[in-house]
Motif scaffolding. Structure first.
Motif: not given
Length: 162
Positions: A128-131, A136-145, A158-160
């Motif tokens: 899901l991070v890959d998708e 359009g989401f930047h990898p540095g702006n995606i985190a598990r919570a 995931l919070e993007a």
């Protein structure tokens, strides 16, 4: 579980009018009423797995576009890796409800007898991070919570940020 208190700033979208959503729509595509404004947050709780992969990609792209700069897309869903571990006997089921730890994450909850509850694609945190990155989401702006709904050990959040 009880009803969520979304407050007046939230709009609930659902394909089934029985749940009295603010917006009745089958997605994707997102309806004009959603795309016509910029949102601070969009939450899709146990939703993304109900779409075929190509529909999920479209929905993630449209959510990215509908968010204001700095807005958040919040996703919670079952982790099919956990379900596979339960099926393989490498992890114990979390509840006594048959299938809730293994088959439901893969196929959906059959007790509803409703095609809208069927899962059409399974996700792991990595896939899901890959998708999210591809849409359009930047990898540095995606985190598990921490998971806030359903089964914490089975699901992931995931919070993007756009």
């Amino acid at each position: 579980s009880g009803e969520m208190n979304y407050g007046s700033d939230w709009a609930r979208l659902d394909a089934n009018p029985v749940y009295t959503p603010d917006i009745v729509a089958t997605i994707p595509p997102l309806p004009y009423v959603v795309k016509s404004r910029q949102w601070e947050a969009i939450e899709l709780i146990h939703g993304i797995e109900h779409f075929y992969l190509w529909e999920a990609r479209q929905l993630l792209r449209e959510c990215h576009q509908a968010l204001e700069l700095g807005g958040w897309l919040i996703l919670e869903q079952p982790n099919i890796l956990f379900a596979a571990q339960v099926l393989a006997g490498l992890a114990a089921p979390l509840t006594d409800v048959e299938g809730q730890s293994d088959m439901w994450p893969l196929y959906g909850d059959p007790t509803h007898c409703d095609p809208l509850y069927i899962h059409r694609w399974g996700w792991t945190p990595a896939t899901l991070v890959d998708e999210l990155i591809a849409t359009g989401f930047h990898p540095g702006n995606i985190a598990r919570a921490e998971v806030r709904h359903h089964l914490r050990e089975r699901d992931f959040r995931l919070e993007a940020q756009r």
